[in-house]
Design a protein around this motif. Structure first.
Motif, PDB file in Angstrom:
ATOM      1  N   HIS A 132       0.835  -1.207   0.000  1.00  0.00           N
ATOM      2  CA  HIS A 132       0.000   0.000   0.000  1.00  0.00           C
ATOM      3  C   HIS A 132       0.871   1.259   0.000  1.00  0.00           C
ATOM      4  O   HIS A 132       0.623   2.200  -0.770  1.00  0.00           O
ATOM      5  N   LEU A 133       1.896   1.281   0.859  1.00  0.00           N
ATOM      6  CA  LEU A 133       2.786   2.437   0.892  1.00  0.00           C
ATOM      7  C   LEU A 133       3.545   2.581  -0.418  1.00  0.00           C
ATOM      8  O   LEU A 133       3.707   3.688  -0.943  1.00  0.00           O
ATOM      9  N   ALA A 134       4.020   1.453  -0.955  1.00  0.00           N
ATOM     10  CA  ALA A 134       4.846   1.496  -2.169  1.00  0.00           C
ATOM     11  C   ALA A 134       4.083   2.057  -3.357  1.00  0.00           C
ATOM     12  O   ALA A 134       4.672   2.727  -4.226  1.00  0.00           O
ATOM     13  N   LYS A 135       2.773   1.816  -3.410  1.00  0.00           N
ATOM     14  CA  LYS A 135       1.977   2.288  -4.557  1.00  0.00           C
ATOM     15  C   LYS A 135       1.965   3.805  -4.662  1.00  0.00           C
ATOM     16  O   LYS A 135       1.707   4.342  -5.737  1.00  0.00           O
ATOM     17  N   GLY A 136       2.249   4.497  -3.557  1.00  0.00           N
ATOM     18  CA  GLY A 136       2.183   5.954  -3.569  1.00  0.00           C
ATOM     19  C   GLY A 136       3.435   6.641  -4.074  1.00  0.00           C
ATOM     20  O   GLY A 136       3.480   7.877  -4.121  1.00  0.00           O
ATOM     21  N   PHE A 137       4.456   5.875  -4.471  1.00  0.00           N
ATOM     22  CA  PHE A 137       5.723   6.462  -4.900  1.00  0.00           C
ATOM     23  C   PHE A 137       5.877   6.390  -6.424  1.00  0.00           C
ATOM     24  O   PHE A 137       5.453   5.420  -7.059  1.00  0.00           O
ATOM     25  N   ASP A 138       6.513   7.419  -6.979  1.00  0.00           N
ATOM     26  CA  ASP A 138       6.836   7.406  -8.406  1.00  0.00           C
ATOM     27  C   ASP A 138       7.995   6.454  -8.678  1.00  0.00           C
ATOM     28  O   ASP A 138       7.987   5.717  -9.665  1.00  0.00           O
ATOM     29  N   THR A 139       9.002   6.496  -7.803  1.00  0.00           N
ATOM     30  CA  THR A 139      10.157   5.597  -7.895  1.00  0.00           C
ATOM     31  C   THR A 139      10.462   5.071  -6.504  1.00  0.00           C
ATOM     32  O   THR A 139      10.542   5.850  -5.555  1.00  0.00           O
ATOM     33  N   LEU A 140      10.634   3.757  -6.394  1.00  0.00           N
ATOM     34  CA  LEU A 140      10.897   3.153  -5.090  1.00  0.00           C
ATOM     35  C   LEU A 140      12.395   2.957  -4.875  1.00  0.00           C
ATOM     36  O   LEU A 140      13.088   2.449  -5.750  1.00  0.00           O
ATOM     37  N   HIS A 141      12.869   3.352  -3.689  1.00  0.00           N
ATOM     38  CA  HIS A 141      14.256   3.090  -3.322  1.00  0.00           C
ATOM     39  C   HIS A 141      14.337   1.906  -2.358  1.00  0.00           C
ATOM     40  O   HIS A 141      14.832   0.844  -2.699  1.00  0.00           O
ATOM     41  N   ASP A 142      13.842   2.093  -1.135  1.00  0.00           N
ATOM     42  CA  ASP A 142      13.981   1.068  -0.106  1.00  0.00           C
ATOM     43  C   ASP A 142      12.628   0.741   0.528  1.00  0.00           C
ATOM     44  O   ASP A 142      11.864   1.647   0.876  1.00  0.00           O
ATOM     45  N   VAL A 143      12.368  -0.554   0.680  1.00  0.00           N
ATOM     46  CA  VAL A 143      11.206  -1.027   1.423  1.00  0.00           C
ATOM     47  C   VAL A 143      11.723  -1.938   2.527  1.00  0.00           C
ATOM     48  O   VAL A 143      12.306  -2.992   2.250  1.00  0.00           O
ATOM     49  N   LYS A 144      11.524  -1.530   3.767  1.00  0.00           N
ATOM     50  CA  LYS A 144      12.016  -2.291   4.912  1.00  0.00           C
ATOM     51  C   LYS A 144      10.832  -2.698   5.782  1.00  0.00           C
ATOM     52  O   LYS A 144      10.058  -1.844   6.223  1.00  0.00           O
ATOM     53  N   MET A 145      10.727  -4.005   6.024  1.00  0.00           N
ATOM     54  CA  MET A 145       9.604  -4.560   6.777  1.00  0.00           C
ATOM     55  C   MET A 145      10.143  -5.235   8.027  1.00  0.00           C
ATOM     56  O   MET A 145      10.996  -6.122   7.948  1.00  0.00           O
ATOM     57  N   THR A 278       9.017   0.861   6.677  1.00  0.00           N
ATOM     58  CA  THR A 278       9.476   2.138   6.128  1.00  0.00           C
ATOM     59  C   THR A 278       9.654   1.975   4.622  1.00  0.00           C
ATOM     60  O   THR A 278      10.185   0.963   4.154  1.00  0.00           O
ATOM     61  N   VAL A 279       9.191   2.972   3.888  1.00  0.00           N
ATOM     62  CA  VAL A 279       9.325   2.986   2.432  1.00  0.00           C
ATOM     63  C   VAL A 279       9.870   4.352   2.026  1.00  0.00           C
ATOM     64  O   VAL A 279       9.367   5.389   2.471  1.00  0.00           O
ATOM     65  N   SER A 280      10.905   4.340   1.206  1.00  0.00           N
ATOM     66  CA  SER A 280      11.469   5.601   0.722  1.00  0.00           C
ATOM     67  C   SER A 280      11.566   5.577  -0.792  1.00  0.00           C
ATOM     68  O   SER A 280      11.665   4.503  -1.407  1.00  0.00           O
ATOM     69  N   GLY A 281      11.527   6.771  -1.375  1.00  0.00           N
ATOM     70  CA  GLY A 281      11.614   6.884  -2.829  1.00  0.00           C
ATOM     71  C   GLY A 281      11.261   8.283  -3.274  1.00  0.00           C
ATOM     72  O   GLY A 281      11.195   9.216  -2.456  1.00  0.00           O
ATOM     73  N   MET A 282      11.005   8.426  -4.556  1.00  0.00           N
ATOM     74  CA  MET A 282      10.730   9.737  -5.126  1.00  0.00           C
ATOM     75  C   MET A 282       9.224   9.950  -5.298  1.00  0.00           C
ATOM     76  O   MET A 282       8.508   9.067  -5.772  1.00  0.00           O
ATOM     77  N   LYS A 283       8.789  11.134  -4.843  1.00  0.00           N
ATOM     78  CA  LYS A 283       7.413  11.577  -5.036  1.00  0.00           C
ATOM     79  C   LYS A 283       7.443  13.010  -5.525  1.00  0.00           C
ATOM     80  O   LYS A 283       7.969  13.896  -4.840  1.00  0.00           O
ATOM     81  N   ASN A 284       6.899  13.224  -6.711  1.00  0.00           N
ATOM     82  CA  ASN A 284       6.819  14.583  -7.270  1.00  0.00           C
ATOM     83  C   ASN A 284       8.175  15.280  -7.229  1.00  0.00           C
ATOM     84  O   ASN A 284       8.279  16.462  -6.894  1.00  0.00           O
ATOM     85  N   GLY A 285       9.230  14.525  -7.548  1.00  0.00           N
ATOM     86  CA  GLY A 285      10.565  15.113  -7.642  1.00  0.00           C
ATOM     87  C   GLY A 285      11.316  15.236  -6.334  1.00  0.00           C
ATOM     88  O   GLY A 285      12.445  15.732  -6.314  1.00  0.00           O
ATOM     89  N   SER A 286      10.728  14.788  -5.226  1.00  0.00           N
ATOM     90  CA  SER A 286      11.386  14.881  -3.921  1.00  0.00           C
ATOM     91  C   SER A 286      11.608  13.491  -3.341  1.00  0.00           C
ATOM     92  O   SER A 286      10.791  12.591  -3.541  1.00  0.00           O
ATOM     93  N   LEU A 287      12.715  13.348  -2.595  1.00  0.00           N
ATOM     94  CA  LEU A 287      12.987  12.098  -1.890  1.00  0.00           C
ATOM     95  C   LEU A 287      12.184  12.091  -0.591  1.00  0.00           C
ATOM     96  O   LEU A 287      12.333  12.967   0.258  1.00  0.00           O
ATOM     97  N   VAL A 288      11.327  11.082  -0.428  1.00  0.00           N
ATOM     98  CA  VAL A 288      10.371  11.041   0.680  1.00  0.00           C
ATOM     99  C   VAL A 288      10.447   9.679   1.366  1.00  0.00           C
ATOM    100  O   VAL A 288      10.710   8.656   0.724  1.00  0.00           O
ATOM    101  N   GLN A 289      10.217   9.671   2.681  1.00  0.00           N
ATOM    102  CA  GLN A 289      10.081   8.416   3.420  1.00  0.00           C
ATOM    103  C   GLN A 289       8.742   8.404   4.141  1.00  0.00           C
ATOM    104  O   GLN A 289       8.324   9.408   4.719  1.00  0.00           O
ATOM    105  N   GLU A 290       8.054   7.261   4.088  1.00  0.00           N
ATOM    106  CA  GLU A 290       6.817   7.096   4.837  1.00  0.00           C
ATOM    107  C   GLU A 290       6.965   5.905   5.772  1.00  0.00           C
ATOM    108  O   GLU A 290       7.625   4.910   5.448  1.00  0.00           O
ATOM    109  N   VAL A 291       6.315   6.012   6.934  1.00  0.00           N
ATOM    110  CA  VAL A 291       6.455   5.003   7.980  1.00  0.00           C
ATOM    111  C   VAL A 291       5.077   4.552   8.455  1.00  0.00           C
ATOM    112  O   VAL A 291       4.165   5.364   8.605  1.00  0.00           O
ATOM    113  N   PHE A 292       4.952   3.262   8.675  1.00  0.00           N
ATOM    114  CA  PHE A 292       3.766   2.689   9.324  1.00  0.00           C
ATOM    115  C   PHE A 292       4.287   1.888  10.507  1.00  0.00           C
ATOM    116  O   PHE A 292       5.033   0.925  10.334  1.00  0.00           O
TER     117      PHE A 292
END
Length: 363
Positions: A132-145, A278-292
């Motif tokens: 679910h988190l990964a779907k929100g990114f334009d480009t995925l860098h790291d997915v840590k579970m 934690t999921v990190s990657g690019m969103k709208n040209g910015s490097l972003v991390q989201e956490v659940f």
């Protein structure tokens, strides 16, 4: 809907209570232990003593059922799934075993019924969150579970009590771990990749264990740079397990290790489940991390239910319920990441995760 539940252990008891109590399922529970069946105590549930290793006996009780829910040890997943296929039943299980999942995926090709393994916590809910988190990114860098089922009050050197299946515990410590590193799927060693972190002022360690990723390596192949799953424990646990499995060579005598743990390590109903993605990657040209991140605690009021019972039973009951409602494919292999996280959390069983204490959550 008629449900045949295989296994009357701690998780099976909770599954039976949830499904039968909803009013939408007619549950029959089978187990080889008459004592376990007598301990169920769920009004309206039918029970039958069955040698669950015997496929002929399983086939007899499966005929006429709509859904098979398998809460047996992981090594019985393949024969149970094969029998469900032969009997024309939909099939759901909790296995974390990679080989079992691949075989279930194989036999589900062209099947007229649905096959959905790995419906627990990890694999299971953790994969639903990560996807679910990964779907929100334009480009995925790291997915840590990261997931841990931990005693609330550790007192021994391992800082661990038995909160779930000993068979499953040792299995995930002994088999290779799938991961994606620098865009390539790799096989990592269990108990390696040690890291430390703190949450809510509590120190934890995490390390590789098998099975937690479910089918995410295949789903995110070519889309993510790094993807991994690690089990969370209190500091020091991993080093002692490496001593037992490696130095004492109990990896080659797992039955002896299981016997030792059952004899000397108490079970506990006072536990906590930690979910950290934690999921990190690019969103709208910015490097972003989201956490659940959430903690789910045992229930002490009324009938005591451990956190691992709550989370595991909620995972598979929500999957069955969403399937019944037509929110999942109705035949073939179903991956955990095909479950919508909002649908899961809104489900009457999935709400067990929604009602947990949110350490840090997405909207």
């Amino acid at each position: 809907m008629k449900v045949l539940l295989l296994g009357a252990g701690h998780i099976g008891q909770t599954i039976a209570r949830l499904l039968q109590g909803s009013g939408d399922y007619q549950v029959t529970v089978v187990d080889r232990s008459e004592r376990a069946l007598q301990a169920l105590g769920v009004p309206g549930v039918k029970t039958q003593v069955v040698q669950t290793e015997d496929r002929a006996q399983l086939a007899t009780v499966m005929k006429g059922q709509d859904v098979v829910v398998n809460a047996l040890p992981y090594h019985l997943a393949i024969p149970s799934a094969h029998t469900a296929l032969e009997c024309g039943c939909h099939y759901f299980d909790l296995t974390e075993d990679v080989a079992a999942t691949k075989e279930i995926m194989r036999i589900s090709e062209g099947a007229k019924t649905a096959f959905m393994p790995q419906c627990g916590l990890a694999p299971g809910f953790i994969g639903i969150v990560a996807h679910h988190l990964a779907k929100g990114f334009d480009t995925l860098h790291d997915v840590k579970m990261r997931v841990g089922a931990l005693p609330a009050f550790p007192t021994n050197a391992l800082k661990y009590n038995l909160t779930w299946s000993v068979d499953g515990l040792i299995n995930e410590y002994c088999h290779p771990c799938e991961a994606i590193h620098d865009g390539r799927t790799i096989s990592a060693l269990p108990l390696e990749g040690l890291e430390h972190f703190s949450l809510d002022g509590v120190e934890y360690e995490a390390f590789n264990t098998s099975g937690g990723l479910g089918t995410l390596c295949e789903t995110l192949d070519g889309r993510v740079k790094n993807l991994d799953y690690k089990t969370v424990r209190y500091p020091g646990h991993r080093d002692l397990m490496m001593f037992l499995l490696g130095d004492l060579q109990l990896k080659s005598d797992q039955e002896a290790l299981k016997s030792i743990m059952r004899r000397s390590m108490p079970t506990t109903m006072q536990d906590v489940v930690l979910v950290f993605v934690t999921v990190s990657g690019m969103k709208n040209g910015s490097l972003v991390q989201e956490v659940f991140a959430r903690k789910i605690f045992a229930e002490r009021e009324g009938q005591a239910i451990s956190a691992i019972q709550i989370t595991t039973a909620a995972g598979i009951c929500a999957a069955v319920d969403l399937f019944r409602e037509g929110k999942l494919p109705q035949k073939g292999f179903i991956r955990q990441e095909q479950v919508s996280l909002p649908d899961f959390l809104a489900n009457r069983f999935g709400k067990a995760y929604q009602q947990s204490r949110q350490v840090e959550s997405i909207g």
